[in-house]
Scaffold this motif. Structure first.
Motif, PDB file in Angstrom:
ATOM      1  N   GLU A 245      51.172  33.861  72.087  1.00 12.09           N
ATOM      2  CA  GLU A 245      51.110  32.819  71.050  1.00 12.09           C
ATOM      3  C   GLU A 245      50.444  33.318  69.768  1.00 12.09           C
ATOM      4  N   LEU A 246      49.586  34.299  69.889  1.00 12.21           N
ATOM      5  CA  LEU A 246      48.877  34.858  68.730  1.00 12.21           C
ATOM      6  C   LEU A 246      49.148  36.357  68.636  1.00 12.21           C
ATOM      7  N   THR A 247      49.507  36.828  67.440  1.00 10.69           N
ATOM      8  CA  THR A 247      49.735  38.258  67.211  1.00 10.69           C
ATOM      9  C   THR A 247      49.368  38.559  65.757  1.00 10.69           C
ATOM     10  N   PRO A 248      49.399  39.834  65.347  1.00  5.13           N
ATOM     11  CA  PRO A 248      49.172  40.157  63.938  1.00  5.13           C
ATOM     12  C   PRO A 248      50.212  39.513  63.021  1.00  5.13           C
ATOM     13  N   GLU A 249      51.346  39.079  63.590  1.00  3.99           N
ATOM     14  CA  GLU A 249      52.403  38.435  62.779  1.00  3.99           C
ATOM     15  C   GLU A 249      52.331  36.906  62.828  1.00  3.99           C
ATOM     16  N   ILE A 250      51.475  36.366  63.691  1.00  9.73           N
ATOM     17  CA  ILE A 250      51.405  34.897  63.867  1.00  9.73           C
ATOM     18  C   ILE A 250      50.030  34.409  63.422  1.00  9.73           C
ATOM     19  N   SER A 251      50.011  33.446  62.522  1.00  8.98           N
ATOM     20  CA  SER A 251      48.722  32.913  62.052  1.00  8.98           C
ATOM     21  C   SER A 251      48.181  31.887  63.054  1.00  8.98           C
ATOM     22  N   PRO A 252      46.858  31.672  63.035  1.00  4.53           N
ATOM     23  CA  PRO A 252      46.275  30.669  63.935  1.00  4.53           C
ATOM     24  C   PRO A 252      46.858  29.267  63.689  1.00  4.53           C
ATOM     25  N   LEU A 253      47.263  28.985  62.457  1.00  4.11           N
ATOM     26  CA  LEU A 253      47.840  27.666  62.151  1.00  4.11           C
ATOM     27  C   LEU A 253      49.202  27.516  62.829  1.00  4.11           C
ATOM     28  N   GLU A 254      50.018  28.570  62.765  1.00  8.05           N
ATOM     29  CA  GLU A 254      51.327  28.529  63.411  1.00  8.05           C
ATOM     30  C   GLU A 254      51.177  28.390  64.924  1.00  8.05           C
ATOM     31  N   ALA A 255      50.135  29.024  65.467  1.00  7.72           N
ATOM     32  CA  ALA A 255      49.925  29.014  66.919  1.00  7.72           C
ATOM     33  C   ALA A 255      49.293  27.723  67.423  1.00  7.72           C
ATOM     34  N   GLY A 258      44.791  25.273  64.620  1.00 10.94           N
ATOM     35  CA  GLY A 258      44.276  24.913  63.296  1.00 10.94           C
ATOM     36  C   GLY A 258      42.889  24.298  63.321  1.00 10.94           C
ATOM     37  N   PHE A 259      42.520  23.700  64.480  1.00  8.76           N
ATOM     38  CA  PHE A 259      41.173  23.112  64.596  1.00  8.76           C
ATOM     39  C   PHE A 259      40.080  24.175  64.458  1.00  8.76           C
ATOM     40  N   ALA A 260      40.436  25.442  64.649  1.00  4.13           N
ATOM     41  CA  ALA A 260      39.462  26.534  64.538  1.00  4.13           C
ATOM     42  C   ALA A 260      39.566  27.253  63.188  1.00  4.13           C
ATOM     43  N   VAL A 261      40.334  26.666  62.259  1.00  8.18           N
ATOM     44  CA  VAL A 261      40.509  27.260  60.928  1.00  8.18           C
ATOM     45  C   VAL A 261      39.945  26.295  59.890  1.00  8.18           C
ATOM     46  N   LYS A 262      38.842  26.688  59.255  1.00  9.51           N
ATOM     47  CA  LYS A 262      38.182  25.796  58.293  1.00  9.51           C
ATOM     48  C   LYS A 262      38.368  26.374  56.884  1.00  9.51           C
ATOM     49  N   VAL A 263      39.533  26.068  56.271  1.00  5.17           N
ATOM     50  CA  VAL A 263      39.806  26.647  54.946  1.00  5.17           C
ATOM     51  C   VAL A 263      38.923  26.037  53.861  1.00  5.17           C
ATOM     52  N   LEU A 275      45.868  31.345  54.550  1.00  6.82           N
ATOM     53  CA  LEU A 275      45.779  30.198  55.465  1.00  6.82           C
ATOM     54  C   LEU A 275      45.652  28.888  54.694  1.00  6.82           C
ATOM     55  N   LYS A 276      44.940  28.950  53.569  1.00 10.15           N
ATOM     56  CA  LYS A 276      44.804  27.752  52.728  1.00 10.15           C
ATOM     57  C   LYS A 276      46.172  27.341  52.193  1.00 10.15           C
ATOM     58  N   ALA A 277      46.949  28.319  51.740  1.00 10.74           N
ATOM     59  CA  ALA A 277      48.304  28.040  51.236  1.00 10.74           C
ATOM     60  C   ALA A 277      49.191  27.479  52.344  1.00 10.74           C
ATOM     61  N   GLN A 278      49.050  28.030  53.554  1.00 11.72           N
ATOM     62  CA  GLN A 278      49.828  27.505  54.695  1.00 11.72           C
ATOM     63  C   GLN A 278      49.450  26.056  54.979  1.00 11.72           C
ATOM     64  N   LYS A 279      48.156  25.743  54.887  1.00  2.67           N
ATOM     65  CA  LYS A 279      47.717  24.364  55.149  1.00  2.67           C
ATOM     66  C   LYS A 279      48.251  23.426  54.069  1.00  2.67           C
ATOM     67  N   GLU A 280      48.233  23.882  52.838  1.00  2.00           N
ATOM     68  CA  GLU A 280      48.637  23.008  51.723  1.00  2.00           C
ATOM     69  C   GLU A 280      50.157  22.862  51.626  1.00  2.00           C
TER      70      GLU A 280
END
Length: 364
Positions: A245-255, A258-263, A275-280
């Protein structure tokens, strides 16, 4: 290939006739009895896992917290002493270096628990960014980890400790606990979707701790469990596995973590702008649950189609022991990720129908 690394419990595996496999360069048991039996024990009673292959990295010093704030996607400043936090480390492009747990032992003393196959890579990554005022040590060869998981885990472990486990909340830990005579760190964490504890002890004490826990749980029907059940349990609970589910090609948001990503944490961190751009702007891909309509199991890397267009691929799939259904997790184009969407999974050259369903598949 070289020799496989051995767990401190290698002799125990041999004696119990466990079936072992090469897992990230380690010789580890895939099962002791049967995957289904072990899975059921954890869902209904209690199971015991050797997770000594996991990596432990100590980060200490006056600048340790600021440094971790820069490396991690989660907000490390929110951690209290005696608290644990799930987080990820990312590359500049938002891809994932690893997912891990951070333990705050003292104000300037942190322990990172990382994935076994990533330990050396993570250690190098951390060292390559380390500033003045921080020391980093790979303690993986000194620390063993045993997980006791399931609804009866607390009852069993309580027999071996004097502290009141009922007052130890989720993602909290106590260091220097006497567990059946062995000095250990006891943490209310796990990777199974059940209540439970992860116990960190000196490498040389792992066999004694293992036997103490097995003896304590005899009445409760405790079973030693292998990696097979660990994988089906974490899969049902939608816990991400690095390399799938997680790789160098997969962001934590995609996986889906997101609860562990505090942009919006004030400090900068590696990968923050992406990651901020992905969230927005919305993530390009999303991790979804799949339930097979046709026969077949959606295995990792099988392609997923909507009509004739490939929209993604399966990251993990199996027959769920709890739900008795053929299920998968798949990373697909976000625009086709609505619940109830019918898709096709290419199973060995044949298109098989599946439907997008809600995940996690299991919640206690």
């Amino acid at each position: 290939m070289g020799d496989l690394k051995q767990s401190p419990l290698a002799e125990v595996y041999k004696k119990s006739g466990a079936k072992t496999i090469d897992f990230g360069g380690w010789d580890l048991p895939v099962q002791f009895s049967s995957i289904k039996e072990e899975h059921q024990a954890v869902r209904e009673r209690v199971g015991l896992f050797d997770v000594s292959h996991m990596g432990e990295i100590e980060v200490k010093g006056s600048e340790a917290e600021n440094f971790l704030q820069y490396l991690m996607t989660n907000d490390v400043s929110k951690l209290q002493v005696g608290g644990a936090q799930y987080s990820a480390m990312c590359y500049e492009n938002g891809g994932t270096v690893d997912d891990l747990i951070i333990y705050k032992k003292e104000s300037e003393d942190f322990l990172l628990v990382v994935n076994a196959s990533n330990t050396d890579k993570d250690f190098e990554w951390i060292l390559s960014h380390v500033p003045e005022g921080v020391t980093v040590r790979n303690s993986s060869n000194d620390i063993a980890q045993i997980a006791i998981q399931g609804p009866l885990a607390e009852k069993v472990l309580q027999k071996l400790v004097k502290i009141d486990l009922s007052s130890l909340g989720a993602f909290k830990f106590v260091d220097a606990v006497n567990v059946g005579g062995i000095q250990s760190l006891v943490s209310r964490t796990g990777y199974t979707g059940e209540d439970g504890f992860e116990i960190y002890c000196p490498w040389g004490e792992a066999v004694n701790l293992w036997h103490a826990l097995l003896d304590a749980g005899e009445e409760e029907g405790i079973l030693p469990c292998g990696l097979g059940a660990r994988d089906t349990l974490r899969f049902e609970a939608k816990h991400a596995l690095y390399g799938q589910e997680l790789t160098p090609e997969i962001s934590p948001l995609e996986a889906g973590i997101g609860f562990a990503v505090k942009v919006d944490k004030p400090s900068d961190f590696i990968g923050k702008s992406v990651l901020k751009a992905q969230k927005e702007n919305g993530i390009p891909r999303k991790l979804v649950g799949l339930e097979m309509i046709d026969k077949g199991i959606p295995r990792a890397h099988y392609d997923v189609y909507l009509e004739e267009v490939k929209i993604g691929e399966v990251t993990t799939g199996t027959q769920s022991p709890t739900l008795k259904k053929n299920l998968g997790l798949a990373l697909i184009d976000k625009s086709h990720s609505a619940l109830g969407t019918e898709v096709d999974v290419d199973i060995r050259g044949k298109r098989r129908k599946a439907i997008i369903v809600k995940a996690p598949f299991y919640k206690r």
